[in-house]
Each structure stands twice: as structure tokens, then as C-alpha cells.
Motif scaffolding. Structure first.
Motif, PDB file in Angstrom:
ATOM      1  N   THR A 127       0.848  -1.191   0.000  1.00  0.00           N
ATOM      2  CA  THR A 127       0.000   0.000   0.000  1.00  0.00           C
ATOM      3  C   THR A 127       0.881   1.238   0.000  1.00  0.00           C
ATOM      4  OG1 THR A 127      -0.125  -0.001   2.403  1.00  0.00           O
ATOM      5  CG2 THR A 127      -1.882  -1.137   1.231  1.00  0.00           C
ATOM      6  N   ILE A 128       0.492   2.187  -0.769  1.00  0.00           N
ATOM      7  CA  ILE A 128       1.222   3.454  -0.848  1.00  0.00           C
ATOM      8  C   ILE A 128       0.223   4.558  -0.551  1.00  0.00           C
ATOM      9  CG2 ILE A 128       2.496   5.036  -2.347  1.00  0.00           C
ATOM     10  CD1 ILE A 128       3.397   2.585  -3.959  1.00  0.00           C
ATOM     11  N   ASN A 129       0.533   5.405   0.413  1.00  0.00           N
ATOM     12  CA  ASN A 129      -0.326   6.543   0.737  1.00  0.00           C
ATOM     13  C   ASN A 129       0.092   7.740  -0.095  1.00  0.00           C
ATOM     14  OD1 ASN A 129      -1.743   5.125   2.708  1.00  0.00           O
ATOM     15  ND2 ASN A 129      -0.200   5.577   4.251  1.00  0.00           N
ATOM     16  N   VAL A 130      -0.874   8.358  -0.713  1.00  0.00           N
ATOM     17  CA  VAL A 130      -0.615   9.524  -1.544  1.00  0.00           C
ATOM     18  C   VAL A 130      -1.512  10.646  -1.051  1.00  0.00           C
ATOM     19  CG1 VAL A 130      -0.724  10.460  -3.889  1.00  0.00           C
ATOM     20  CG2 VAL A 130      -0.079   8.067  -3.533  1.00  0.00           C
ATOM     21  N   ASP A 131      -0.909  11.803  -0.745  1.00  0.00           N
ATOM     22  CA  ASP A 131      -1.678  12.981  -0.354  1.00  0.00           C
ATOM     23  C   ASP A 131      -1.879  13.846  -1.584  1.00  0.00           C
ATOM     24  OD1 ASP A 131      -1.812  12.323   2.357  1.00  0.00           O
ATOM     25  OD2 ASP A 131       0.168  13.182   2.734  1.00  0.00           O
ATOM     26  N   VAL A 132      -3.125  14.221  -1.811  1.00  0.00           N
ATOM     27  CA  VAL A 132      -3.465  15.049  -2.962  1.00  0.00           C
ATOM     28  C   VAL A 132      -4.058  16.356  -2.442  1.00  0.00           C
ATOM     29  CG1 VAL A 132      -4.893  15.223  -5.033  1.00  0.00           C
ATOM     30  CG2 VAL A 132      -3.903  13.013  -4.384  1.00  0.00           C
ATOM     31  N   THR A 133      -3.535  17.466  -2.918  1.00  0.00           N
ATOM     32  CA  THR A 133      -4.071  18.769  -2.570  1.00  0.00           C
ATOM     33  C   THR A 133      -4.609  19.410  -3.836  1.00  0.00           C
ATOM     34  OG1 THR A 133      -2.405  19.005  -0.841  1.00  0.00           O
ATOM     35  CG2 THR A 133      -3.522  21.014  -1.568  1.00  0.00           C
ATOM     36  N   ILE A 134      -5.840  19.911  -3.742  1.00  0.00           N
ATOM     37  CA  ILE A 134      -6.469  20.556  -4.892  1.00  0.00           C
ATOM     38  C   ILE A 134      -6.613  22.036  -4.561  1.00  0.00           C
ATOM     39  CG2 ILE A 134      -8.544  20.668  -6.313  1.00  0.00           C
ATOM     40  CD1 ILE A 134      -8.976  17.692  -5.644  1.00  0.00           C
TER      41      ILE A 134
END
Length: 142
Positions: A127-134
Motif C-alpha cells: 500500500t502506498i499513501n498519496v496525499d493530494v491537494t487541490i
């Protein structure tokens, strides 16, 4: 077809190829591997005479795994036993051997690819956690 056991030569009733003694291994010198070799060579030579594994299981009173092991061992000994979707057969020509070798090469490639995939999986977390900011037009961040 003969009315004799392919292992020991005894009379075999009801069209079976192996007598009850050989089928259960009562006679110590019975060699199912040799019996399978003799049987395929005698009765299933050429692709058009292929026999399904389930039928070999019935004839030799064993399971599919044992049939596969015996066939593999025979092939390793240089016996030209071929197989395809129709079953096992004793090679009648070089083309039949080539087709089986090609099919086996595909199986080897599949196993190798599965091995490579497992090795790759062991190097990276599953599992890879990815933070996305819009960012919106007004500067608001989500």
C-alpha cells in the motif's frame, strides 16, 4: 486392446489396462511409471490418439498429480510423451514433440513471470499513501 495387465501381464477383466493387484501396488516390482510408458506407446501413439488424464487416472487407479509426476519423470528420462488440450500421447513425429516443447516453454515463462512479480512485490510495500491537494481558483485548498 489386450486383455492383459500392462504391468504384470495378468488377465484383466472389463477392459481395464491394469489388474487390481498392480492398481493397489500389492506386487512390489510393479512400476506404474513404466506401465504408463508402455500403455501410451502401445495404445496412444500420435496426437489423434490422445487420452485424457482422467482416463489415465481411472486406468492406473491413481490421481492426477501422480500421473503428472510420472509423465514428467518419463519426459526427463527422454521418453517422448506429448500433451495438449486433448490429453497425453506418445509422440508419432518431431512436430508433435516440438508443439509440446513450445507449450512447456510457455508454462516456464508464466512461472518465471510469477516469480519475478513476487520478488518485485517483496521490494515495495503493498500500500502506498498519496496525499493530494487541490487548489481552487479562489486559492482555497481542499
Amino acid at each position: 486392446m489386450s486383455d492383459n495387465c500392462v504391468c504384470c501381464g495378468r488377465y484383466v477383466p472389463e477392459g481395464s489396462m491394469v489388474c487390481p493387484f498392480c492398481a493397489v501396488g500389492i506386487i512390489p516390482d510393479v512400476d506404474r511409471k513404466s506401465a504408463i510408458h508402455i500403455y501410451l506407446k502401445e495404445y496412444h501413439k500420435g496426437k489423434e490418439n490422445a487420452i485424457h488424464s482422467k482416463e489415465l487416472q481411472r486406468i492406473f487407479a491413481t490421481d492426477g498429480r501422480d500421473i503428472r509426476r510420472k509423465v514428467s519423470s518419463l519426459r526427463q528420462d527422454g521418453v517422448p510423451i506429448c500433451s495438449d488440450e486433448d490429453g497425453y500421447y506418445y509422440a508419432d513425429n518431431q512436430q508433435e514433440i516440438n508443439k509440446t516443447v513450445c507449450r512447456l516453454n510457455g508454462m516456464v515463462t508464466g512461472v518465471s513471470n510469477a516469480r519475478t512479480g513476487l520478488l518485485f512485490a517483496s521490494l515495495f510495500p503493498t500500500t502506498i499513501n498519496v496525499d493530494v491537494t487541490i487548489c481552487l481558483e479562489d486559492g482555497e485548498r481542499l
